[in-house]
Design an enzyme around this catalytic site. Sequence first.
Site, short mmCIF file in Angstrom:
data_model
loop_
_atom_site.label_atom_id
_atom_site.label_comp_id
_atom_site.label_asym_id
_atom_site.label_seq_id
_atom_site.Cartn_x
_atom_site.Cartn_y
_atom_site.Cartn_z
NE ARG A 1 -2.65 0.54 3.51
CZ ARG A 1 -2.18 1.27 4.53
NH1 ARG A 1 -2.00 2.57 4.38
NH2 ARG A 1 -1.89 0.70 5.68
CE1 TYR B 1 -16.84 12.22 -15.47
CE2 TYR B 1 -15.42 12.18 -13.54
CZ TYR B 1 -16.29 11.55 -14.39
OH TYR B 1 -16.65 10.23 -14.17
CG ASP C 1 -8.95 16.85 -15.07
OD1 ASP C 1 -8.23 16.20 -15.84
OD2 ASP C 1 -10.01 16.40 -14.61
CE LYS D 1 -11.99 9.20 -19.11
NZ LYS D 1 -11.73 9.06 -17.68
#
Length: 366
Positions: A49, A102, A170, A195
């Site tokens: 982690r 978004y 972004d 993407k």
Amino acid sequence: MARYGDSTRSVKAVGTQPIPGSPVASPPVPASTYHLSADEDPALDSYGRSSNPTWRQLESALAELEGAASALVFGSGMAAITAVLRVLARPGRKLVVPADGYYQVRQYAQEYLVPQGVTVVEATSAQMCELAADADVVLAETPTNPGLDVVDLHRLAMDCRSRGAVLVVDNTTATPLGQQPLSLGADLVVASATKTLSGHSDLIAGYVAGSHPDLMAAVERERLLAGPILGAFEAWLVLRSLGSAGLRFERQCQNAAALAMALRGHPRVRSVRYPGLPDDPSHAIASLQMRRFGGLIAVEFEDAAAVHRLVERSDLLIASTSFGGIHTSVDRRARWGDPVSPGFARISLGIEDADDLISDITAALG
């Protein structure tokens, strides 16, 4: 790296050290635990982690492409964005988020941050510089998803810097091959690697990139404590996809420009938005800050039924959400709650031949 073209940059970013006998392509390291050293060296991997060798190689590649000192990978683009917002948008602070970007970012801000005492202001691309004038944290998305409006990043960055505000950009739609916000003054870049960078519609991933050590350390601490990590195998898949990202993105941009030109005067099309069109409202600013204009176009048809008919009649289009994959896809954004007309469609161009796409789509429109 700046002296190279996009495909060369992509290939070099994922390269390994040329050590004789070592693999050219590094294998994934799917480890949850590691052998501990007797001297408890904190630099060594200890638990999955907190660190992973495959993460580090991918993070190094992403930092190279974004022009950043470092990068951090996350389990999704939203995981990356929300980690940054949890670090920066503290109670009592003012946060500006895109009103035309978004939609889940707005939902997260309203449902999670506002109850925590954060003042959240939603600003369109045209309003961003004005409404960010007294904000502590500004999150800009450019070009916006799905409308493809463009924010003047240099102007916004200079304003934020003059007041000590933090600017987060972004960069999902533009990708680091189309735009480098850090070079324009942004403090952090967030993006979905789901993407274009991974590009095969088969994984979910995100990242944060920046060059401020304190900011990046705070985001890394948030990732460690909250645990929104990227799996080692997914990290390896992104890494192996990055090598062809320049080639794929070049074709997608070419296809987007060609289709936008072909549809702009079609009788069944009400409007076309693409920052690369000379008469697009965003073209002037986009030309100053973008190296390529991206693989998305925004098209408005008569109604929702027209969008559905287009997909049904086409041999090449697929109906799916997300974007940046090798297949050309259509997403009617009103179904997700975006403030757009029922006939608004975001078309994500794939890597098919442009002539085939244009012939197929124009025939499907009738």
